[in-house]
Design a protein around this motif. Structure first.
Motif, PDB file in Angstrom:
ATOM      1  N   PRO A  55      -5.138   0.471  17.204  1.00 39.24           N
ATOM      2  CA  PRO A  55      -4.803   1.217  15.987  1.00 39.24           C
ATOM      3  C   PRO A  55      -5.450   2.607  15.995  1.00 39.24           C
ATOM      4  CG  PRO A  55      -5.500  -1.008  15.454  1.00 39.24           C
ATOM      5  CD  PRO A  55      -5.811  -0.790  16.910  1.00 39.24           C
ATOM      6  N   VAL A  56      -4.832   3.533  15.274  1.00 32.09           N
ATOM      7  CA  VAL A  56      -5.329   4.907  15.160  1.00 32.09           C
ATOM      8  C   VAL A  56      -5.502   5.248  13.681  1.00 32.09           C
ATOM      9  CG1 VAL A  56      -4.275   5.660  17.337  1.00 32.09           C
ATOM     10  CG2 VAL A  56      -2.967   5.842  15.213  1.00 32.09           C
ATOM     11  N   PRO A  57      -6.365   6.217  13.359  1.00 31.02           N
ATOM     12  CA  PRO A  57      -6.567   6.565  11.947  1.00 31.02           C
ATOM     13  C   PRO A  57      -5.388   7.309  11.325  1.00 31.02           C
ATOM     14  CG  PRO A  57      -8.022   7.854  13.365  1.00 31.02           C
ATOM     15  CD  PRO A  57      -7.305   6.890  14.250  1.00 31.02           C
ATOM     16  N   SER A  58      -4.641   8.081  12.142  1.00 33.33           N
ATOM     17  CA  SER A  58      -3.533   8.874  11.608  1.00 33.33           C
ATOM     18  C   SER A  58      -2.611   9.304  12.752  1.00 33.33           C
ATOM     19  CB  SER A  58      -4.070  10.110  10.881  1.00 33.33           C
ATOM     20  OG  SER A  58      -4.758  10.947  11.791  1.00 33.33           O
ATOM     21  N   LEU A  59      -1.482   9.857  12.365  1.00 33.48           N
ATOM     22  CA  LEU A  59      -0.531  10.448  13.303  1.00 33.48           C
ATOM     23  C   LEU A  59      -0.390  11.918  12.942  1.00 33.48           C
ATOM     24  CD1 LEU A  59       2.318   7.766  13.029  1.00 33.48           C
ATOM     25  CD2 LEU A  59       0.519   7.900  14.775  1.00 33.48           C
TER      26      LEU A  59
ATOM     27  N   VAL B 294       0.197  11.984   9.053  1.00 32.96           N
ATOM     28  CA  VAL B 294       0.647  10.746   8.416  1.00 32.96           C
ATOM     29  C   VAL B 294      -0.533   9.776   8.493  1.00 32.96           C
ATOM     30  CG1 VAL B 294       2.254   8.807   8.546  1.00 32.96           C
ATOM     31  CG2 VAL B 294       3.029  11.133   9.077  1.00 32.96           C
ATOM     32  N   ALA B 295      -0.955   9.245   7.337  1.00 28.97           N
ATOM     33  CA  ALA B 295      -2.121   8.368   7.298  1.00 28.97           C
ATOM     34  C   ALA B 295      -2.021   7.431   6.092  1.00 28.97           C
ATOM     35  CB  ALA B 295      -3.404   9.185   7.198  1.00 28.97           C
ATOM     36  N   PRO B 296      -2.699   6.298   6.165  1.00 31.65           N
ATOM     37  CA  PRO B 296      -2.748   5.431   4.978  1.00 31.65           C
ATOM     38  C   PRO B 296      -3.381   6.179   3.818  1.00 31.65           C
ATOM     39  CG  PRO B 296      -3.571   4.282   6.916  1.00 31.65           C
ATOM     40  CD  PRO B 296      -3.425   5.733   7.288  1.00 31.65           C
ATOM     41  N   CYS B 297      -2.973   5.858   2.603  1.00 31.48           N
ATOM     42  CA  CYS B 297      -3.597   6.454   1.425  1.00 31.48           C
ATOM     43  C   CYS B 297      -5.080   6.073   1.405  1.00 31.48           C
ATOM     44  CB  CYS B 297      -2.933   5.942   0.152  1.00 31.48           C
ATOM     45  SG  CYS B 297      -1.207   6.440   0.000  1.00 31.48           S
ATOM     46  N   ALA B 298      -5.880   6.960   0.846  1.00 34.00           N
ATOM     47  CA  ALA B 298      -7.311   6.683   0.716  1.00 34.00           C
ATOM     48  C   ALA B 298      -7.518   5.461  -0.174  1.00 34.00           C
ATOM     49  CB  ALA B 298      -8.030   7.885   0.130  1.00 34.00           C
ATOM     50  N   GLU B 299      -8.497   4.656   0.174  1.00 36.67           N
ATOM     51  CA  GLU B 299      -8.808   3.464  -0.637  1.00 36.67           C
ATOM     52  C   GLU B 299      -9.317   3.901  -1.995  1.00 36.67           C
ATOM     53  OE1 GLU B 299     -10.914   0.089   1.240  1.00 36.67           O
ATOM     54  OE2 GLU B 299     -11.107   1.473   2.920  1.00 36.67           O
ATOM     55  N   ALA B 300      -8.910   3.173  -3.017  1.00 32.11           N
ATOM     56  CA  ALA B 300      -9.435   3.421  -4.356  1.00 32.11           C
ATOM     57  C   ALA B 300     -10.864   2.941  -4.386  1.00 32.11           C
ATOM     58  CB  ALA B 300      -8.587   2.712  -5.415  1.00 32.11           C
ATOM     59  N   GLY B 301     -11.741   3.764  -4.840  1.00 32.57           N
ATOM     60  CA  GLY B 301     -13.129   3.423  -4.750  1.00 32.57           C
ATOM     61  C   GLY B 301     -13.730   2.843  -5.913  1.00 32.57           C
TER      62      GLY B 301
ATOM     63  N   GLY C  47       0.832  -1.182   0.000  1.00 39.95           N
ATOM     64  CA  GLY C  47       0.000   0.000   0.000  1.00 39.95           C
ATOM     65  C   GLY C  47       0.868   1.233   0.000  1.00 39.95           C
ATOM     66  N   CYS C  48       0.268   2.319   0.437  1.00 34.59           N
ATOM     67  CA  CYS C  48       1.018   3.562   0.490  1.00 34.59           C
ATOM     68  C   CYS C  48       0.606   4.370   1.701  1.00 34.59           C
ATOM     69  CB  CYS C  48       0.868   4.352  -0.796  1.00 34.59           C
ATOM     70  SG  CYS C  48      -0.769   5.036  -1.070  1.00 34.59           S
ATOM     71  N   LEU C  49       1.421   5.351   1.970  1.00 37.68           N
ATOM     72  CA  LEU C  49       1.265   6.190   3.143  1.00 37.68           C
ATOM     73  C   LEU C  49       1.370   7.634   2.686  1.00 37.68           C
ATOM     74  CD1 LEU C  49       1.202   5.803   6.288  1.00 37.68           C
ATOM     75  CD2 LEU C  49       3.673   6.116   6.203  1.00 37.68           C
ATOM     76  N   MET C  50       0.520   8.482   3.202  1.00 35.27           N
ATOM     77  CA  MET C  50       0.605   9.915   2.927  1.00 35.27           C
ATOM     78  C   MET C  50       1.233  10.587   4.141  1.00 35.27           C
ATOM     79  SD  MET C  50      -0.557  10.334  -0.123  1.00 35.27           S
ATOM     80  CE  MET C  50      -0.510  12.110  -0.168  1.00 35.27           C
ATOM     81  N   ALA C  51       2.249  11.410   3.895  1.00 37.35           N
ATOM     82  CA  ALA C  51       2.871  12.232   4.939  1.00 37.35           C
ATOM     83  C   ALA C  51       2.757  13.658   4.443  1.00 37.35           C
ATOM     84  CB  ALA C  51       4.320  11.827   5.151  1.00 37.35           C
ATOM     85  N   GLY C  52       1.691  14.337   4.866  1.00 34.98           N
ATOM     86  CA  GLY C  52       1.384  15.632   4.285  1.00 34.98           C
ATOM     87  C   GLY C  52       1.018  15.421   2.831  1.00 34.98           C
TER      88      GLY C  52
END
Length: 123
Positions: free
Chosen positions: A80-84, A116-123, A3-8
């Motif tokens: 678990p948490v949704p984001s940091l 910092v959060a997981p990338c949004a799921e492709a819908g 998967g991927c991670l978004m940092a900003g």
């Protein structure tokens, strides 16, 4: 899991394990702190392991901590948490170092906090 991670606004690819590390220097004790995180099946962030190079104010190893390769290492039992949210004061001894397949520095200069959060799921 990949998967991927978004940092900003920065997207980081994750390895097959879906894990990444976050490392920084503690602002008071000036000791290295490292956390290993994973993205869960429900797209949340789970803290797998924490490690500190020394001990001191706010840096005590958690339950089950053991000394390994120069680090105090333990596995926190946290949900678990949704984001940091990472502060970017520019006044700490180091930036945050976030490593997945590649590494990026976050918060070296003063600015807005970085999410910092997981990338949004492709819908």
């Amino acid at each position: 899991m990949t998967g991927c991670l978004m940092a900003g606004a920065t997207m980081l690819a994750l390895s097959g394990s879906g894990q990444f590390t976050l490392e920084w220097t503690h602002s008071v004790e000036r000791q290295a702190w490292r956390e290993t995180w994973e993205i869960t099946q429900d797209h949340r962030l789970h803290l797998v392991e924490a490690a500190v190079k020394g001990s001191g104010a706010g840096m005590e190893p958690g339950p089950g901590g053991h000394f390994q390769d120069g680090w105090w290492v333990w596995a926190p039992e946290l949900p678990p948490v949704p984001s940091l949210i990472l502060a970017a004061s520019g006044q700490t001894p180091s930036a945050w170092m976030l490593c997945a397949a590649d590494c990026v520095q976050i918060g070296a200069a003063s600015g807005q906090p970085v999410t910092v959060a997981p990338c949004a799921e492709a819908g």
